[in-house]
Design a protein around this motif. Structure first.
Motif, short mmCIF file in Angstrom:
data_model
loop_
_atom_site.label_atom_id
_atom_site.label_comp_id
_atom_site.label_asym_id
_atom_site.label_seq_id
_atom_site.Cartn_x
_atom_site.Cartn_y
_atom_site.Cartn_z
N ARG A 90 0.85 -1.18 0.00
CA ARG A 90 0.00 0.00 0.00
C ARG A 90 0.89 1.23 0.00
NH1 ARG A 90 -3.50 -0.18 4.72
NH2 ARG A 90 -4.21 -2.15 3.93
N ASP A 91 0.69 2.10 -0.96
CA ASP A 91 1.56 3.25 -1.13
C ASP A 91 0.76 4.53 -0.91
OD1 ASP A 91 3.99 4.39 -1.63
OD2 ASP A 91 3.87 4.24 -3.80
N GLY A 92 1.45 5.64 -0.89
CA GLY A 92 0.78 6.92 -0.80
C GLY A 92 0.78 7.53 0.59
N HIS A 93 1.32 6.83 1.58
CA HIS A 93 1.38 7.37 2.93
C HIS A 93 2.79 7.89 3.18
CE1 HIS A 93 -2.55 5.80 3.71
NE2 HIS A 93 -2.18 4.60 3.33
N MET A 94 2.86 8.93 3.94
CA MET A 94 4.14 9.54 4.25
C MET A 94 4.93 8.63 5.18
SD MET A 94 5.41 12.27 3.33
CE MET A 94 6.03 13.85 3.65
N ARG A 96 7.68 7.76 7.95
CA ARG A 96 8.27 8.46 9.09
C ARG A 96 9.79 8.47 8.95
NH1 ARG A 96 4.64 4.77 12.25
NH2 ARG A 96 6.57 3.66 12.62
N ASN A 97 10.47 9.01 9.96
CA ASN A 97 11.93 9.08 9.92
C ASN A 97 12.58 7.70 9.84
OD1 ASN A 97 11.88 11.83 10.02
ND2 ASN A 97 12.17 11.95 12.23
N ASP A 98 11.91 6.68 10.41
CA ASP A 98 12.49 5.33 10.38
C ASP A 98 12.14 4.58 9.10
OD1 ASP A 98 9.82 4.84 10.82
OD2 ASP A 98 10.11 3.58 12.60
N GLY A 99 11.45 5.21 8.14
CA GLY A 99 11.13 4.57 6.88
C GLY A 99 9.84 3.76 6.90
N ASN A 100 9.19 3.68 8.04
CA ASN A 100 7.94 2.94 8.17
C ASN A 100 6.80 3.82 7.67
OD1 ASN A 100 5.49 1.86 9.28
ND2 ASN A 100 6.73 0.64 10.67
N SER A 101 5.92 3.26 6.85
CA SER A 101 4.81 4.05 6.31
C SER A 101 3.45 3.52 6.75
CB SER A 101 4.89 4.12 4.79
OG SER A 101 4.79 2.83 4.23
N VAL A 102 3.39 2.79 7.87
CA VAL A 102 2.12 2.29 8.40
C VAL A 102 1.40 3.45 9.08
CG1 VAL A 102 1.03 0.72 10.03
CG2 VAL A 102 2.98 -0.05 8.70
N ASP A 103 0.17 3.69 8.68
CA ASP A 103 -0.68 4.69 9.30
C ASP A 103 -1.76 3.95 10.09
OD1 ASP A 103 -2.27 6.81 10.03
OD2 ASP A 103 -2.57 7.58 7.99
N ILE A 104 -1.71 4.06 11.41
CA ILE A 104 -2.64 3.31 12.27
C ILE A 104 -4.08 3.67 11.97
CG2 ILE A 104 -3.36 2.95 14.68
CD1 ILE A 104 -0.84 1.47 13.97
N ASP A 105 -4.36 4.94 11.68
CA ASP A 105 -5.73 5.35 11.37
C ASP A 105 -6.25 4.65 10.11
OD1 ASP A 105 -5.82 7.03 13.56
OD2 ASP A 105 -5.10 8.78 12.42
N VAL A 106 -5.42 4.59 9.09
CA VAL A 106 -5.81 3.93 7.84
C VAL A 106 -6.00 2.43 8.08
CG1 VAL A 106 -5.01 3.29 5.52
CG2 VAL A 106 -4.72 5.63 6.34
N GLU A 107 -5.09 1.82 8.82
CA GLU A 107 -5.16 0.38 9.06
C GLU A 107 -6.41 0.00 9.87
OE1 GLU A 107 -3.21 -1.71 7.49
OE2 GLU A 107 -2.04 -0.05 6.68
N THR A 108 -6.72 0.77 10.91
CA THR A 108 -7.90 0.45 11.72
C THR A 108 -9.19 0.70 10.93
OG1 THR A 108 -7.79 2.64 12.76
CG2 THR A 108 -6.81 0.79 13.96
N THR A 109 -9.18 1.71 10.07
CA THR A 109 -10.35 1.95 9.22
C THR A 109 -10.53 0.80 8.24
OG1 THR A 109 -10.02 4.34 9.37
CG2 THR A 109 -11.38 3.55 7.56
N GLU A 110 -9.44 0.36 7.61
CA GLU A 110 -9.52 -0.77 6.67
C GLU A 110 -9.95 -2.05 7.39
OE1 GLU A 110 -9.29 -0.83 3.32
OE2 GLU A 110 -9.17 1.35 3.46
#
Length: 143
Positions: A90-94, A96-110
């Protein structure tokens, strides 16, 4: 040899399998929210279900063929080309500094949307079975 209850039953069973796999994948994304350089994964299975539905409910006699009026036209894809679910990042999310692009809000919504669809499929499966149960009950009362 197995008895086919209905065409819908087989399609719902496949959809439930895909929804369960997607739920596991989203849970994995949430579990790896703090893993450096982790990219969230997802599963895309709508085309596989549409292909299966078309194969189950197709009436080959009533199907129109696509006309090719020019040799430069593209040939139509065969129905068996998209029979598997595809995994993707899944792409399109910013990131973070550690290179992780998991967005908890998006994941819980999905996860919530997937859970609602899973429950809807369970209810559809129950409704499909209830139709056959009512026919069996009605035929028992005839005698």
């Amino acid at each position: 040899m197995s008895i086919e209850i209905s065409k819908t039953h087989a399609l719902i069973a496949d959809a439930l399998d895909y929804r369960a796999a997607r739920q596991d994948m989203i849970a994995s994304n949430i579990a790896n929210a703090d893993t450096p350089y982790y990219k969230p994964r997802d599963i895309h299975f709508q085309e596989a279900l549409i292909t299966k539905r078309n194969a189950l409910y197709s009436d080959n006699d009533a199907q129109l063929e696509l006309a090719q009026t020019d040799p430069k036209h593209l040939t139509p894809k065969s129905a068996s080309s998209a029979t598997k679910a595809t995994l993707y990042f899944r792409d399109g999310h910013m990131a973070r500094n550690d290179g992780n692009s998991v967005d908890i809000d998006v994941e819980t919504t999905e996860m919530s949307k997937n859970s609602i669809m899973f429950n809807a499929l369970i209810m559809a499966n129950k409704k499909d079975g209830a139709i056959f149960k009512s026919v069996i009950d009605a035929s028992a009362k005839v005698n």
